[in-house]
Design a protein around this motif. Structure first.
Motif, PDB file in Angstrom:
ATOM      1  N   GLY A  85       0.799  -1.218   0.000  1.00 28.78           N
ATOM      2  CA  GLY A  85       0.000   0.000   0.000  1.00 28.78           C
ATOM      3  C   GLY A  85       0.828   1.262   0.000  1.00 28.78           C
ATOM      4  O   GLY A  85       2.052   1.234  -0.117  1.00 28.78           O
ATOM      5  N   TYR A  86       0.122   2.357   0.123  1.00 27.28           N
ATOM      6  CA  TYR A  86       0.759   3.669   0.135  1.00 27.28           C
ATOM      7  C   TYR A  86      -0.054   4.596   1.020  1.00 27.28           C
ATOM      8  O   TYR A  86      -1.230   4.355   1.295  1.00 27.28           O
ATOM      9  CB  TYR A  86       0.887   4.256  -1.273  1.00 27.28           C
ATOM     10  CG  TYR A  86      -0.401   4.319  -2.055  1.00 27.28           C
ATOM     11  CD1 TYR A  86      -1.299   5.361  -1.881  1.00 27.28           C
ATOM     12  CD2 TYR A  86      -0.731   3.321  -2.963  1.00 27.28           C
ATOM     13  CE1 TYR A  86      -2.489   5.411  -2.589  1.00 27.28           C
ATOM     14  CE2 TYR A  86      -1.910   3.360  -3.682  1.00 27.28           C
ATOM     15  CZ  TYR A  86      -2.778   4.416  -3.492  1.00 27.28           C
ATOM     16  OH  TYR A  86      -3.955   4.463  -4.199  1.00 27.28           O
ATOM     17  N   ILE A  87       0.612   5.645   1.476  1.00 28.12           N
ATOM     18  CA  ILE A  87      -0.054   6.708   2.219  1.00 28.12           C
ATOM     19  C   ILE A  87       0.143   7.976   1.407  1.00 28.12           C
ATOM     20  O   ILE A  87       1.277   8.384   1.148  1.00 28.12           O
ATOM     21  CB  ILE A  87       0.543   6.868   3.636  1.00 28.12           C
ATOM     22  CG1 ILE A  87       0.308   5.601   4.451  1.00 28.12           C
ATOM     23  CG2 ILE A  87      -0.053   8.094   4.327  1.00 28.12           C
ATOM     24  CD1 ILE A  87       1.015   5.585   5.788  1.00 28.12           C
ATOM     25  N   VAL A  88      -0.948   8.574   0.978  1.00 29.34           N
ATOM     26  CA  VAL A  88      -0.916   9.817   0.222  1.00 29.34           C
ATOM     27  C   VAL A  88      -1.813  10.787   0.970  1.00 29.34           C
ATOM     28  O   VAL A  88      -3.025  10.603   1.021  1.00 29.34           O
ATOM     29  CB  VAL A  88      -1.391   9.601  -1.233  1.00 29.34           C
ATOM     30  CG1 VAL A  88      -1.495  10.912  -1.965  1.00 29.34           C
ATOM     31  CG2 VAL A  88      -0.464   8.641  -1.964  1.00 29.34           C
ATOM     32  N   GLU A  89      -1.192  11.812   1.586  1.00 33.69           N
ATOM     33  CA  GLU A  89      -1.949  12.732   2.431  1.00 33.69           C
ATOM     34  C   GLU A  89      -1.514  14.179   2.222  1.00 33.69           C
ATOM     35  O   GLU A  89      -0.312  14.468   2.135  1.00 33.69           O
ATOM     36  CB  GLU A  89      -1.724  12.412   3.920  1.00 33.69           C
ATOM     37  CG  GLU A  89      -2.206  11.073   4.362  1.00 33.69           C
ATOM     38  CD  GLU A  89      -1.889  10.791   5.825  1.00 33.69           C
ATOM     39  OE1 GLU A  89      -2.593   9.953   6.388  1.00 33.69           O
ATOM     40  OE2 GLU A  89      -0.939  11.376   6.372  1.00 33.69           O
ATOM     41  N   ARG A  94      -2.030  16.977  -8.607  1.00 33.62           N
ATOM     42  CA  ARG A  94      -2.603  15.664  -8.924  1.00 33.62           C
ATOM     43  C   ARG A  94      -1.519  14.626  -9.064  1.00 33.62           C
ATOM     44  O   ARG A  94      -0.439  14.897  -9.580  1.00 33.62           O
ATOM     45  CB  ARG A  94      -3.415  15.765 -10.200  1.00 33.62           C
ATOM     46  CG  ARG A  94      -4.605  16.696  -9.990  1.00 33.62           C
ATOM     47  CD  ARG A  94      -5.772  16.503 -10.847  1.00 33.62           C
ATOM     48  NE  ARG A  94      -6.057  15.175 -11.276  1.00 33.62           N
ATOM     49  CZ  ARG A  94      -6.817  14.913 -12.330  1.00 33.62           C
ATOM     50  NH1 ARG A  94      -7.321  15.891 -13.039  1.00 33.62           N
ATOM     51  NH2 ARG A  94      -7.070  13.672 -12.679  1.00 33.62           N
ATOM     52  N   LEU A  95      -1.820  13.414  -8.610  1.00 34.15           N
ATOM     53  CA  LEU A  95      -0.883  12.289  -8.685  1.00 34.15           C
ATOM     54  C   LEU A  95      -1.376  11.209  -9.633  1.00 34.15           C
ATOM     55  O   LEU A  95      -0.890  10.083  -9.602  1.00 34.15           O
ATOM     56  CB  LEU A  95      -0.659  11.689  -7.287  1.00 34.15           C
ATOM     57  CG  LEU A  95      -0.121  12.656  -6.241  1.00 34.15           C
ATOM     58  CD1 LEU A  95       0.021  11.963  -4.890  1.00 34.15           C
ATOM     59  CD2 LEU A  95       1.193  13.259  -6.675  1.00 34.15           C
ATOM     60  N   ASP A  96      -2.348  11.557 -10.484  1.00 38.54           N
ATOM     61  CA  ASP A  96      -2.932  10.574 -11.392  1.00 38.54           C
ATOM     62  C   ASP A  96      -3.051  11.131 -12.817  1.00 38.54           C
ATOM     63  O   ASP A  96      -4.004  10.858 -13.527  1.00 38.54           O
ATOM     64  CB  ASP A  96      -4.299  10.129 -10.901  1.00 38.54           C
ATOM     65  CG  ASP A  96      -5.311  11.273 -10.801  1.00 38.54           C
ATOM     66  OD1 ASP A  96      -4.917  12.450 -10.965  1.00 38.54           O
ATOM     67  OD2 ASP A  96      -6.486  10.976 -10.582  1.00 38.54           O
ATOM     68  N   MET A  97      -2.071  11.914 -13.233  1.00 41.60           N
ATOM     69  CA  MET A  97      -2.138  12.586 -14.531  1.00 41.60           C
ATOM     70  C   MET A  97      -1.003  12.171 -15.449  1.00 41.60           C
ATOM     71  O   MET A  97       0.092  11.862 -14.998  1.00 41.60           O
ATOM     72  CB  MET A  97      -2.046  14.104 -14.345  1.00 41.60           C
ATOM     73  CG  MET A  97      -3.254  14.685 -13.656  1.00 41.60           C
ATOM     74  SD  MET A  97      -3.284  16.484 -13.792  1.00 41.60           S
ATOM     75  CE  MET A  97      -3.356  16.707 -15.546  1.00 41.60           C
TER      76      MET A  97
END
Length: 101
Positions: A85-89, A94-97
């Motif tokens: 998993g990951y922690i993105v906070e 954007r991290l999905d481009m």
């Protein structure tokens, strides 16, 4: 900045940096300890391509003015893998481009 085939087996702590260029991180990860990317400012695009993160990756309190494709799912053969998993906070950007030319 190019990070090519870098395996951070003992983890990585990347904190409080200003990165003015794009970053290309390809075929990396394979970390036995956490990778922590925290409180940085990334002015360029941060590209992750075909990385396999074995332990958690923590992306927290960063500013991505050029965005990133860390979480983009577009090609099963080369998408990033997060085995634990990951922690993105609390990031800005954007991290999905895809990278815009």
């Amino acid at each position: 900045m190019d990070i090519y085939s870098s395996w951070f087996s003992k983890g990585l702590i990347f904190v409080e940096n200003l990165v003015l260029s794009d970053i290309d991180y390809e075929m990396g990860g394979h970390n036995k300890k956490e990778i922590i990317i925290e409180q940085n400012i990334f002015k360029g695009f941060f590209s992750f391509f075909d990385c396999c993160f074995e332990k958690e990756i923590v992306i927290r309190n960063n500013i991505f003015t050029g965005n990133s494709d860390l979480l983009l799912q577009e090609n099963k053969g080369f998408d990033n893998i997060f085995e634990n998993g990951y922690i993105v906070e609390n990031n800005i950007g954007r991290l999905d481009m895809l990278r815009l030319l």
